[in-house]
Scaffold this motif. Sequence first.
Motif, short mmCIF file in Angstrom:
data_model
loop_
_atom_site.label_atom_id
_atom_site.label_comp_id
_atom_site.label_asym_id
_atom_site.label_seq_id
_atom_site.Cartn_x
_atom_site.Cartn_y
_atom_site.Cartn_z
N LYS A 1 -9.04 -0.86 -3.62
CA LYS A 1 -8.36 0.30 -3.06
C LYS A 1 -7.04 0.61 -3.75
O LYS A 1 -6.20 1.33 -3.23
N GLY A 2 -6.86 0.06 -4.95
CA GLY A 2 -5.61 0.28 -5.67
C GLY A 2 -4.89 -1.02 -5.93
O GLY A 2 -5.46 -2.11 -5.83
N GLU B 1 3.85 4.62 -6.01
CA GLU B 1 2.63 4.69 -6.81
C GLU B 1 2.94 4.48 -8.30
O GLU B 1 2.25 3.72 -8.99
N GLU C 1 -2.81 -4.26 -5.41
CA GLU C 1 -2.67 -5.15 -4.27
C GLU C 1 -2.05 -6.46 -4.71
O GLU C 1 -1.92 -6.76 -5.90
N PRO D 1 0.83 -1.21 0.00
CA PRO D 1 0.00 0.00 0.00
C PRO D 1 0.87 1.26 0.00
O PRO D 1 1.84 1.36 0.76
N TRP E 1 2.02 2.97 3.24
CA TRP E 1 2.75 2.12 4.18
C TRP E 1 4.24 2.13 3.81
O TRP E 1 4.71 1.33 3.00
#
Length: 290
Positions: free
Chosen positions: A280-281, A249, A283, A230, A233
Amino acid sequence: MMEWIFQGGGKVECGGYECFAVEMCDFLLDGGAMFGVVPKPLWEKRIPADEKNRIPLKARTLLLRGHGRNILVDTGCGTKFSEKELAIYGITATRSPDEALSDYGLSTAEITDVILTHLHFDHAGGSTFLKDGEAVPTFPNATYYTQKRQLDWAKNPTMRDRASFFSDNWAPMEKSGQLTVLDGNNLPLPHIELLFSDGHTFGQQLPLIKGETGGLLYCGDLIPTSAHIPVPWHMGYDNQPLVIMAEKETTLKMAVEKNWTLYFEHDPTIAAVTLKEGRKGVEMDQVVAF
């Protein structure tokens, strides 16, 4: 379709290389430092801490055999620590590089190239060993590669990160002429491209082994464990938090688009994973069994 060819015995192939996960040692670091602003009730579900709030980590290097080369990416913590330092970092299960490489029928003398992502002790410590009290290159016939910006930083660190750098981990190769200082993506090894990250430390270089339909990205300290996928994190050790978030990202997006598998240097149990787009993006999708 993934390009991985599973051979059994902890080996996969990519880009014309046989790829092996080589574990050099186990060690412990403070869980809060490893996860920065992420609250402990969240991160300890992924990697539980001991009574001193330390979490278990691996020093997991990567061995590449192919194209007439035996390449090692990073070298672990090494064997030069005092008893006090071993206790501080909880270093156990330490194997010398010769011991670790013997599992693959190799000796340190047969390593042709060593790619150092950066010069922190848990990544470059095994680059040298003590002989008659003096640090000497572990891999006598290898060319070692680092980035100029990283070497410059290691020689002039800030108070914040100077405890992570020890000149014995690179100075012996400067003396022997084995250290090649790169300035950009000019690594002279086939099917390996370098990605760069400055969020953790300046001039970190991350090898990407490129295949026809995918690749294997050695994540170093950009994404040290699977729990760090994430974007928010990240470690308290990172020098530039906002920079490393942006780098992660971008890297995660490219990894999904280009079918890269992520290889983790410090995850206590998982060596590599594939990725997918989630609610949520980006993973984790599947664990790749090395």
